[in-house]
Design an enzyme around this catalytic site. Structure first.
Site, PDB file in Angstrom:
ATOM      1  CE  LYS A  38      45.008  30.188  50.034  1.00 52.22           C
ATOM      2  NZ  LYS A  38      43.554  29.951  50.228  1.00 52.22           N
ATOM      3  NE  ARG A 136      36.781  26.434  47.546  1.00 53.73           N
ATOM      4  CZ  ARG A 136      37.486  27.469  47.790  1.00 53.73           C
ATOM      5  NH1 ARG A 136      37.745  28.355  47.017  1.00 53.73           N
ATOM      6  NH2 ARG A 136      38.228  27.471  49.033  1.00 53.73           N
ATOM      7  CE1 TYR A 267      56.968  39.673  17.196  1.00 53.75           C
ATOM      8  CE2 TYR A 267      56.824  39.822  19.582  1.00 53.75           C
ATOM      9  CZ  TYR A 267      57.601  39.214  18.337  1.00 53.75           C
ATOM     10  OH  TYR A 267      58.529  38.487  18.628  1.00 53.75           O
ATOM     11  CG  MET A 315      57.629  34.849  26.007  1.00 55.45           C
ATOM     12  SD  MET A 315      58.326  33.487  24.928  1.00 55.45           S
ATOM     13  CE  MET A 315      56.709  33.039  24.202  1.00 55.45           C
TER      14      MET A 315
HETATM   15  C1  LIG Z   1      42.848  30.950  51.321  1.00 51.71           C
HETATM   16  C2  LIG Z   1      42.309  30.668  52.390  1.00 51.71           C
HETATM   17  C3  LIG Z   1      42.227  31.418  53.617  1.00 51.71           C
HETATM   18  C4  LIG Z   1      42.833  32.900  53.358  1.00 51.71           C
HETATM   19  O1  LIG Z   1      41.967  33.626  52.559  1.00 51.71           O
HETATM   20  P1  LIG Z   1      42.282  35.290  52.456  1.00 51.71           P
HETATM   21  O2  LIG Z   1      41.048  35.753  51.957  1.00 51.71           O
HETATM   22  O3  LIG Z   1      43.446  35.402  51.551  1.00 51.71           O
HETATM   23  O4  LIG Z   1      42.467  35.742  53.952  1.00 51.71           O
HETATM   24  C5  LIG Z   1      41.718  31.053  54.732  1.00 51.71           C
HETATM   25  N1  LIG Z   1      41.039  29.834  54.636  1.00 51.71           N
HETATM   26  C6  LIG Z   1      41.081  28.951  53.778  1.00 51.71           C
HETATM   27  C7  LIG Z   1      40.521  27.654  54.055  1.00 51.71           C
HETATM   28  C8  LIG Z   1      41.831  29.403  52.567  1.00 51.71           C
HETATM   29  O5  LIG Z   1      41.562  28.409  51.465  1.00 51.71           O
END
Ligand SMILES: *Cc1c(COP(=O)(O)O)cnc(C)c1O
Length: 379
Positions: A38, A136, A267, A315
């Site tokens: 992701k 969540r 700065y 920046m």
């Molecule tokens: C991001 C995520 C993972 C991976 O988590 P890590 O701590 O990076 O291993 C696994 N399952 C779900 C549902 C996630 O959102």
């Protein structure tokens, strides 16, 4: 150096990704590995990481959105892909058409997927995401019976294939936290409840990186690591687990100059040269993902030496103090902000009071991503 060489870049070592996946396979034992890619592979490039992970023994890929999943399909990846966080505005029809497995968190979402499947005349593959205490994403316990009843009906009439069930741990990075076993028990209960509805998942999965590395008893049929794939420890105080960080964040020295004692730098003149000295300009600033609050607190590695940041990070640039420049640092030299050959991203995380996950997500803007050891780019 060609003129096309970027001023500031991340270099992602795909050999490190493959190494990390092999380590995770060992921890997983008999369980399969879903590599989580992701957020563009935690800012490492989802397509390249995904391909590399699959070649190194991962069986599936996990992403947040349907768009992320479609990008992997468009790149020719045909392994199973699960997408688990979408809204009612997401393109479920495109997902079903591309054979993306959809994580379901509510009755309304299951209805939307059903509609997409019926419109296309195809079977949608779904995975139930059960909320076992993260509170969540995921199906709430109150809605769970209704989801199961609907799913039972959709499976019976062929609109949907029920593939898997999963849940996500809230505190796996705190080994021994009582919520871990509580979530496991609720997960097992949820699986048992589905069976009462004559719904039998093909596989179930629970473990993220920290659980994969510390709780082999929670591996179930598949583990779902993210951060460990990228070589960062989810438990940095405990161990690096033999993982290798894949990302290097680096820039080229843009300018080297002498300044006199008493001159202020950048700065606000927050740093005044205490002696005649040599400074170097690094063309990376907060627009590139170097937080301004790290002013004066980080060092940058050139060759074998670490040089402190001096003067306000702005920046577009930061300045480092080379002293009398005994190593003869020059314009064009490579300066490592973090990575395996420089400061560890965990150092930035500690300074900023955050986790290493957030650090590798920082490089952005002008930063160009390149790959080391990419079989697709051989030569
Ligand atoms: C991001 C995520 C993972 C991976 O988590 P890590 O701590 O990076 O291993 C696994 N399952 C779900 C549902 C996630 O959102």
């Amino acid at each position: 150096m060609s003129s096309a060489d970027p001023q500031v870049e991340t270099v992602v070592d795909l050999n490190a990704i493959a190494h990390n996946v092999r380590i995770l396979r060992q921890y997983a034992g008999e369980a399969a590995v879903m590599a989580v890619v992701k957020a563009d592979g935690y800012n490492h490039g989802a397509v390249q990481v995904g391909r590399t992970a699959l070649a190194a023994g991962a069986s599936e890929l996990g992403v947040t959105t349907i768009d992320e999943a479609l990008a992997l399909r468009a790149a020719g990846i045909d392994a199973p892909i699960l997408s688990w966080l979408n809204t009612c505005a997401s393109d479920y029809a495109a997902a079903v058409a591309a054979d993306i497995e959809l994580g379901i968190s509510s009755v309304a979402q299951l209805r939307t997927v059903e509609q997409a499947a019926r419109t296309l005349g195809r079977t949608a593959t779904v995975t139930l995401k059960v909320d076992t205490g993260m509170n969540r994403n995921g199906i709430s316990p109150t809605e769970y019976p209704e989801v199961l009843a609907l799913l039972r009906q959709l499976v019976a009439d062929g609109a949907v294939r029920f593939r898997a069930m999963f849940s996500h741990l809230a505190c796996a990075d705190e080994p021994g936290h009582p919520s871990i076993d509580m979530q496991r028990d609720r997960f097992l209960d949820a699986i048992a409840t589905a069976k009462q509805y004559r719904l039998q998942p093909e596989l179930v999965h629970l473990a993220n990186s920290p659980a994969t590395l510390t709780r082999p008893d929670l591996a179930f049929d598949m583990v779902r690591p993210g951060i460990a794939v990228y070589g960062l420890s989810p438990l940095p105080q405990l161990s690096d687990f033999g993982l290798r960080p894949a990302m290097t964040f680096r820039a080229r020295v843009a300018l080297v100059k002498r300044i006199a004692a008493g001159e202020g730098v950048s700065y606000g003149h927050r740093w005044i040269a205490p002696r005649d000295t040599t400074v170097a300009l690094i063309p990376a600033g907060y627009a590139d993902g170097v937080p301004r609050t790290l002013t004066g607190r980080i060092a940058v590695r050139i060759g074998e030496h670490d040089y402190p940041s001096v003067g306000t990070i702005s920046m577009d640039q930061l300045v480092i103090d080379l002293g009398d420049n005994p190593e003869d640092v020059r314009q064009g030299d490579t300066a490592v902000l973090f990575g395996p050959d420089g400061p560890h991203p965990q150092q930035w995380a500690d300074l900023l009071g955050t986790i290493n996950y957030e650090i590798v997500c920082m490089p952005r803007g002008r930063v160009v991503r390149r790959y080391a050891n990419d079989p697709e780019q051989a030569g």
